[in-house]
Write an enzyme that holds these catalytic residues in place. Sequence first.
Site, PDB file in Angstrom:
ATOM      1  N   HIS A  12      44.206  19.134  37.886  1.00  0.00           N
ATOM      2  CA  HIS A  12      45.376  18.304  38.162  1.00  0.00           C
ATOM      3  C   HIS A  12      45.809  18.496  39.599  1.00  0.00           C
ATOM      4  O   HIS A  12      45.341  19.379  40.304  1.00  0.00           O
ATOM      5  CB  HIS A  12      46.531  18.586  37.181  1.00  0.00           C
ATOM      6  CG  HIS A  12      47.240  19.876  37.389  1.00  0.00           C
ATOM      7  ND1 HIS A  12      48.402  20.213  36.726  1.00  0.00           N
ATOM      8  CD2 HIS A  12      46.979  20.935  38.179  1.00  0.00           C
ATOM      9  CE1 HIS A  12      48.815  21.397  37.094  1.00  0.00           C
ATOM     10  NE2 HIS A  12      47.976  21.870  37.973  1.00  0.00           N
ATOM     11  N   CYS A  38      49.365  24.020  44.232  1.00  0.00           N
ATOM     12  CA  CYS A  38      49.187  23.012  43.178  1.00  0.00           C
ATOM     13  C   CYS A  38      49.235  21.601  43.749  1.00  0.00           C
ATOM     14  O   CYS A  38      48.969  20.637  43.046  1.00  0.00           O
ATOM     15  CB  CYS A  38      50.241  23.188  42.089  1.00  0.00           C
ATOM     16  SG  CYS A  38      49.837  24.544  40.981  1.00  0.00           S
ATOM     17  N   HIS A  93      42.919  20.898  41.496  1.00  0.00           N
ATOM     18  CA  HIS A  93      42.478  22.267  41.207  1.00  0.00           C
ATOM     19  C   HIS A  93      42.494  22.397  39.686  1.00  0.00           C
ATOM     20  O   HIS A  93      43.088  21.564  39.000  1.00  0.00           O
ATOM     21  CB  HIS A  93      43.396  23.303  41.859  1.00  0.00           C
ATOM     22  CG  HIS A  93      44.798  23.206  41.343  1.00  0.00           C
ATOM     23  ND1 HIS A  93      45.700  22.278  41.828  1.00  0.00           N
ATOM     24  CD2 HIS A  93      45.424  23.858  40.340  1.00  0.00           C
ATOM     25  CE1 HIS A  93      46.823  22.387  41.146  1.00  0.00           C
ATOM     26  NE2 HIS A  93      46.696  23.329  40.225  1.00  0.00           N
ATOM     27  N   HIS A 120      42.756  24.462  35.776  1.00  0.00           N
ATOM     28  CA  HIS A 120      43.384  25.498  34.945  1.00  0.00           C
ATOM     29  C   HIS A 120      42.660  25.568  33.612  1.00  0.00           C
ATOM     30  O   HIS A 120      42.149  24.556  33.122  1.00  0.00           O
ATOM     31  CB  HIS A 120      44.846  25.165  34.637  1.00  0.00           C
ATOM     32  CG  HIS A 120      45.751  25.246  35.808  1.00  0.00           C
ATOM     33  ND1 HIS A 120      46.165  26.437  36.355  1.00  0.00           N
ATOM     34  CD2 HIS A 120      46.326  24.272  36.558  1.00  0.00           C
ATOM     35  CE1 HIS A 120      46.966  26.194  37.378  1.00  0.00           C
ATOM     36  NE2 HIS A 120      47.073  24.874  37.536  1.00  0.00           N
ATOM     37  N   ASP A 128      40.148  17.584  27.947  1.00  0.00           N
ATOM     38  CA  ASP A 128      39.232  18.663  28.323  1.00  0.00           C
ATOM     39  C   ASP A 128      38.218  18.184  29.360  1.00  0.00           C
ATOM     40  O   ASP A 128      37.591  17.138  29.180  1.00  0.00           O
ATOM     41  CB  ASP A 128      38.502  19.172  27.072  1.00  0.00           C
ATOM     42  CG  ASP A 128      37.715  20.438  27.342  1.00  0.00           C
ATOM     43  OD1 ASP A 128      38.182  21.283  28.137  1.00  0.00           O
ATOM     44  OD2 ASP A 128      36.628  20.586  26.758  1.00  0.00           O
ATOM     45  N   HIS A 129      38.092  18.960  30.436  1.00  0.00           N
ATOM     46  CA  HIS A 129      37.169  18.625  31.536  1.00  0.00           C
ATOM     47  C   HIS A 129      37.486  17.274  32.169  1.00  0.00           C
ATOM     48  O   HIS A 129      36.609  16.558  32.621  1.00  0.00           O
ATOM     49  CB  HIS A 129      35.710  18.718  31.076  1.00  0.00           C
ATOM     50  CG  HIS A 129      35.265  20.140  30.888  1.00  0.00           C
ATOM     51  ND1 HIS A 129      35.714  20.916  29.846  1.00  0.00           N
ATOM     52  CD2 HIS A 129      34.441  20.926  31.619  1.00  0.00           C
ATOM     53  CE1 HIS A 129      35.180  22.126  29.944  1.00  0.00           C
ATOM     54  NE2 HIS A 129      34.413  22.157  31.010  1.00  0.00           N
ATOM     55  N   GLU A 141      49.480  27.556  31.010  1.00  0.00           N
ATOM     56  CA  GLU A 141      48.692  27.081  32.143  1.00  0.00           C
ATOM     57  C   GLU A 141      47.884  28.236  32.734  1.00  0.00           C
ATOM     58  O   GLU A 141      46.797  28.040  33.276  1.00  0.00           O
ATOM     59  CB  GLU A 141      49.612  26.485  33.203  1.00  0.00           C
ATOM     60  CG  GLU A 141      48.894  25.765  34.312  1.00  0.00           C
ATOM     61  CD  GLU A 141      49.865  25.035  35.212  1.00  0.00           C
ATOM     62  OE1 GLU A 141      49.931  23.803  35.123  1.00  0.00           O
ATOM     63  OE2 GLU A 141      50.579  25.706  35.992  1.00  0.00           O
TER      64      GLU A 141
HETATM   65 NI    NI Z   1      48.131  23.748  38.881  1.00  0.00          NI
END
Ligand code: NI
Length: 143
Positions: free
Chosen positions: A14, A33, A39, A41, A79-80, A124
């Site tokens: 995100h 972020c 990036h 998580h 996911d992914h 997260e």
């Molecule tokens: Ni983040």
Amino acid sequence: MLYVTKKVDFSAAHRLYNPNYSDEMNESIYDKCNNYNGHGHNYTLEVTVCGEPDPNTGYVIDLKKLKDLLINEIVSKVDHKHLNLDVDFLKGIIPTVENLSMIFWKILENKLPNGKLYKIRLYETDSSFVDYYGQESEIKIFE
Ligand code: NI
């Protein structure tokens, strides 16, 4: 009353930024972020339902069915993925854990028997998470 929880994991990318703010302001609010290309998580989602055990099954909820629901309605869609770009139900939403929790609640509450959804906990990182109990909270949607 008993509280039963299912835990599932997903990994996603995100970028946190508010399109109404300048680059400098986004940088100062979101720091790493705000990285332009995003990036990742490793998220953990815990969903708690409440109720009395059914006298015949002993279940508050069938955890296999709850797991299938979480996989089908949420994990398979995030996911992914890049949360800002790839997920229809997150369009225009700043993908913080706060906002993700509220969106996930809206999705799940319609799929579970009335009043059963008790809590969503979304991690997260190992040390950062949100608890949401479904109280009315506003999610801002950006065009
Ligand atoms: Ni983040």
